[in-house]
Design a protein around this motif. Sequence first.
Motif, PDB file in Angstrom:
ATOM      1  N   GLY A  71      -6.216  -3.366  -1.474  1.00  0.00           N
ATOM      2  CA  GLY A  71      -5.695  -2.543  -1.943  1.00  0.00           C
ATOM      3  C   GLY A  71      -5.924  -1.379  -0.686  1.00  0.00           C
ATOM      4  O   GLY A  71      -7.246  -0.850  -0.702  1.00  0.00           O
ATOM      5  N   LEU A  72      -4.870  -0.753  -0.369  1.00  0.00           N
ATOM      6  CA  LEU A  72      -4.572   0.058   0.792  1.00  0.00           C
ATOM      7  C   LEU A  72      -4.250   1.415   0.241  1.00  0.00           C
ATOM      8  O   LEU A  72      -4.098   2.218  -0.748  1.00  0.00           O
ATOM      9  N   ARG A  73      -5.460   2.470   1.163  1.00  0.00           N
ATOM     10  CA  ARG A  73      -5.523   4.254   0.433  1.00  0.00           C
ATOM     11  C   ARG A  73      -4.500   4.376   1.416  1.00  0.00           C
ATOM     12  O   ARG A  73      -4.408   4.167   2.683  1.00  0.00           O
ATOM     13  N   VAL A  74      -3.541   5.326   1.124  1.00  0.00           N
ATOM     14  CA  VAL A  74      -2.666   6.172   1.342  1.00  0.00           C
ATOM     15  C   VAL A  74      -3.015   7.713   1.374  1.00  0.00           C
ATOM     16  O   VAL A  74      -3.025   7.851  -0.169  1.00  0.00           O
ATOM     17  N   THR A  75      -2.569   8.425   2.232  1.00  0.00           N
ATOM     18  CA  THR A  75      -1.930  10.004   1.689  1.00  0.00           C
ATOM     19  C   THR A  75      -0.207  10.264   1.232  1.00  0.00           C
ATOM     20  O   THR A  75       0.689   9.261   2.092  1.00  0.00           O
ATOM     21  N   LEU A  96      -2.891   3.305 -13.212  1.00  0.00           N
ATOM     22  CA  LEU A  96      -4.368   3.124 -13.550  1.00  0.00           C
ATOM     23  C   LEU A  96      -5.221   5.003 -13.070  1.00  0.00           C
ATOM     24  O   LEU A  96      -5.018   5.710 -12.270  1.00  0.00           O
ATOM     25  N   PRO A  97      -5.971   4.951 -14.134  1.00  0.00           N
ATOM     26  CA  PRO A  97      -6.040   6.426 -14.172  1.00  0.00           C
ATOM     27  C   PRO A  97      -6.884   6.564 -13.036  1.00  0.00           C
ATOM     28  O   PRO A  97      -7.875   6.132 -12.388  1.00  0.00           O
ATOM     29  N   GLY A  98      -7.000   8.340 -13.205  1.00  0.00           N
ATOM     30  CA  GLY A  98      -7.434   8.769 -11.260  1.00  0.00           C
ATOM     31  C   GLY A  98      -6.647   8.421 -10.651  1.00  0.00           C
ATOM     32  O   GLY A  98      -6.941   8.823  -9.173  1.00  0.00           O
ATOM     33  N   HIS A  99      -5.441   8.433 -10.672  1.00  0.00           N
ATOM     34  CA  HIS A  99      -4.688   7.164  -9.131  1.00  0.00           C
ATOM     35  C   HIS A  99      -2.994   7.910  -9.297  1.00  0.00           C
ATOM     36  O   HIS A  99      -2.592   7.711 -10.481  1.00  0.00           O
ATOM     37  N   GLU A 113      -1.055  -3.352  -2.692  1.00  0.00           N
ATOM     38  CA  GLU A 113      -1.755  -2.591  -3.321  1.00  0.00           C
ATOM     39  C   GLU A 113      -1.647  -1.128  -2.655  1.00  0.00           C
ATOM     40  O   GLU A 113      -2.733  -1.379  -1.302  1.00  0.00           O
ATOM     41  N   PHE A 114      -0.777  -0.466  -3.178  1.00  0.00           N
ATOM     42  CA  PHE A 114      -1.121   0.699  -2.858  1.00  0.00           C
ATOM     43  C   PHE A 114      -1.435   2.011  -3.582  1.00  0.00           C
ATOM     44  O   PHE A 114      -0.638   2.445  -4.517  1.00  0.00           O
ATOM     45  N   LEU A 115      -2.614   2.262  -3.096  1.00  0.00           N
ATOM     46  CA  LEU A 115      -3.229   4.169  -4.002  1.00  0.00           C
ATOM     47  C   LEU A 115      -3.695   4.682  -3.992  1.00  0.00           C
ATOM     48  O   LEU A 115      -3.703   5.403  -2.343  1.00  0.00           O
ATOM     49  N   GLU A 116      -3.374   6.194  -3.991  1.00  0.00           N
ATOM     50  CA  GLU A 116      -3.853   7.704  -3.337  1.00  0.00           C
ATOM     51  C   GLU A 116      -4.557   7.926  -5.046  1.00  0.00           C
ATOM     52  O   GLU A 116      -4.553   8.328  -5.915  1.00  0.00           O
ATOM     53  N   PRO A 117      -5.625   8.665  -4.665  1.00  0.00           N
ATOM     54  CA  PRO A 117      -6.584   9.883  -6.035  1.00  0.00           C
ATOM     55  C   PRO A 117      -5.800  10.463  -6.283  1.00  0.00           C
ATOM     56  O   PRO A 117      -4.464  11.434  -6.052  1.00  0.00           O
ATOM     57  N   GLY A 118      -6.001  10.630  -7.265  1.00  0.00           N
ATOM     58  CA  GLY A 118      -4.260  11.750  -7.806  1.00  0.00           C
ATOM     59  C   GLY A 118      -3.937  11.264  -9.648  1.00  0.00           C
ATOM     60  O   GLY A 118      -3.509  10.000  -9.759  1.00  0.00           O
ATOM     61  N   GLU A 119      -3.480  12.269 -10.464  1.00  0.00           N
ATOM     62  CA  GLU A 119      -2.742  11.890 -11.782  1.00  0.00           C
ATOM     63  C   GLU A 119      -1.361  11.700 -10.726  1.00  0.00           C
ATOM     64  O   GLU A 119      -0.735  13.093 -10.069  1.00  0.00           O
TER      65      GLU A 119
END
Length: 123
Positions: A71-75, A96-99, A113-119
């Motif tokens: 799971g890779l965090r991105v901006t 995914l809640p919150g992301h 998987e690429f994810l960023e916090p936020g809705e």
Amino acid sequence: MITAVGHVQLAAPPGSEEALRAFYTGVLGMAETSKPPALAARGGCWFQAGTVRLHLGIEAGFRPARKAHPGLRVTGIEAYAARLEARGASVTWDELPGHRRFYCADPVGNRLEFLEPGERPRP
């Protein structure tokens, strides 16, 4: 005490290094890093973006995992997804809640998987 992940190892079939290089550098925008000479003889390749390190090791009889993935965090996830799609990668958005997140596969079928916090913005 564990303080960080040093790297994530993914497998790949023999002879796939050039396709991996094209994807991880050209599509994802990572930099290839040198493997130590003793390990370079085994094939595969290593990539890095900031503190994220992905190692792709060669495995005879390779089959991509169906569930296991980094799971890779991105901006700027929307722009990043558009970058991948513009370079021919297929992007699948998921909840995914919150992301905000999406999945993509590398050229040998490894799930990423690429994810960023936020809705996710609502239309």
